[in-house]
Design a protein around this motif. Structure first.
Motif, short mmCIF file in Angstrom:
data_model
loop_
_atom_site.label_atom_id
_atom_site.label_comp_id
_atom_site.label_asym_id
_atom_site.label_seq_id
_atom_site.Cartn_x
_atom_site.Cartn_y
_atom_site.Cartn_z
N LEU A 165 1.03 -1.18 -0.10
CA LEU A 165 0.24 -0.20 0.18
C LEU A 165 0.58 1.66 0.08
CD1 LEU A 165 -2.50 1.98 0.36
CD2 LEU A 165 -2.40 1.29 2.99
N GLY A 166 0.39 1.93 -0.97
CA GLY A 166 0.89 3.16 -0.70
C GLY A 166 0.75 4.58 0.41
N LYS A 223 7.39 2.40 4.03
CA LYS A 223 9.36 2.30 3.60
C LYS A 223 9.44 3.69 4.13
CE LYS A 223 12.05 3.33 0.21
NZ LYS A 223 12.35 2.87 -1.88
N LEU A 224 7.88 4.77 3.90
CA LEU A 224 8.38 6.08 4.40
C LEU A 224 8.13 6.58 5.66
CD1 LEU A 224 5.30 7.45 1.51
CD2 LEU A 224 8.37 7.48 2.18
N ASP A 245 4.72 11.00 3.97
CA ASP A 245 3.43 11.83 3.30
C ASP A 245 3.39 10.63 2.33
OD1 ASP A 245 1.35 13.08 1.16
OD2 ASP A 245 2.40 15.48 1.25
N ALA A 246 2.67 10.03 2.68
CA ALA A 246 1.88 8.91 2.01
C ALA A 246 1.48 9.04 0.31
CB ALA A 246 1.86 7.83 2.21
N ALA A 250 6.91 11.29 0.22
CA ALA A 250 8.22 11.46 1.24
C ALA A 250 7.75 11.76 2.60
CB ALA A 250 8.47 13.14 0.10
N VAL A 251 8.90 11.58 3.06
CA VAL A 251 8.98 12.11 4.22
C VAL A 251 8.92 13.80 4.54
CG1 VAL A 251 9.92 12.04 6.72
CG2 VAL A 251 9.52 10.41 5.22
#
Length: 285
Positions: A165-166, A223-224, A245-246, A250-251
């Motif tokens: 999942l994103g 991962k984020l 920020d999926a 980004a983070v």
């Protein structure tokens, strides 16, 4: 008896040599370097526990409000006239200009209106529009039997359980036709995954009958979140906020100033360049 004058000559020569050496070794005094000045538009809060501080990491909306941040040197409540107070706490919103030493913000001019100074670009926190083009005839209900809050929740629960999942977000500005129950949010639900999109779309349509959009994600939410934790450890309290920020993959990191040290710390753990550093203090001339 004749006395030799050589020692006097030697002594005089030594004094001359010493004087010449001192003159040759002297260097011009360097001009003092003026400290960089910064502007910030934020809440200033003073409580019984501390003096005036910048609320750079957000404000807890209680009464009185609460926040923590660096001290503001040179700030006097007598210089402003729109402050509020409750239970010994004083606060207000101002535009400030001053210098930053890494721990404290020192005013170089009186406080001004909050809109009197430039503001940083900031973190994007708005929900973007759905990336899918609407089908012919526009967005519409696909299966009225699955148009319930339970069905909508079943779809998002399925997505949350997928390792690829994103993100999931609802675009409420995407109008759709057809009757709907009052308890179902209008809009298009977007799901992003890094894996098999066709399989995910089929699974989602078995659970929810409203309009959906399924797209590819560059990175998984997991991962984020791992990167977010790594940034937290790397910056060791230097950041005010760190958030994944999926949706945008980004983070986001909010710090007082994005200096070389911050950049190097982030680069050491972020070879893909997924971390976006945002400075709260804006350089001014």
């Amino acid at each position: 008896m004749t006395r030799s004058r050589r020692p006097a000559a030697l002594l005089l020569g030594g004094l001359l040599l010493a004087g010449c050496a001192e003159a040759a070794g002297s260097a011009p005094v360097p001009e003092p370097v003026e400290a960089q000045r910064y502007a910030v538009s934020t809440t200033v809060l003073e409580s019984p526990d501390h003096g005036p501080q910048l609320c750079l990491g957000g404000v807890e909306q209680s009464l009185p409000p609460q926040c923590g941040g660096p001290d503001v040197v040179g700030f006097e409540w007598a210089d402003v006239d729109d402050e509020e107070s409750a239970n010994g706490t004083i606060w207000g919103n101002y535009g400030l200009v001053g210098t930053w030493d890494g721990d404290r913000f020192t005013l170089t001019e009186p406080p001004g209106d909050r809109d009197s100074v430039p503001r940083p670009e900031g973190v994007q926190d708005s929900v973007p529009p759905t990336p899918c083009d609407p089908p012919a005839g526009g967005w519409a209900v696909v299966d009225e039997r699955l148009l319930t809050t339970e069905a909508q929740s079943a779809a998002t629960t399925y997505a949350d359980e997928q390792p690829d999942l994103g993100a999931v977000w609802l675009d409420q500005d995407a109008a759709w036709t057809g009757a709907r129950p009052d308890d179902v949010d209008a809009g298009v639900l977007t799901f992003s995954f890094t894996g098999d999109l066709d399989r995910h779309e089929a699974e989602l349509r078995q659970r929810y009958g409203g309009p959906i959009c399924v797209v590819a994600a560059a990175h998984t939410a997991a991962k984020l979140q791992e990167l977010q934790a790594a940034v937290h450890d790397a910056l060791s309290g230097a950041a005010f906020t760190i958030s994944a920020d999926a949706i945008r993959g980004a983070v986001d990191v909010v710090v007082p100033v994005v200096d070389d040290e911050i950049v190097q710390r982030i680069a050491a753990i972020d070879p893909e360049g997924l971390v976006r550093a945002h400075a709260m203090l804006v350089p001014v001339d």
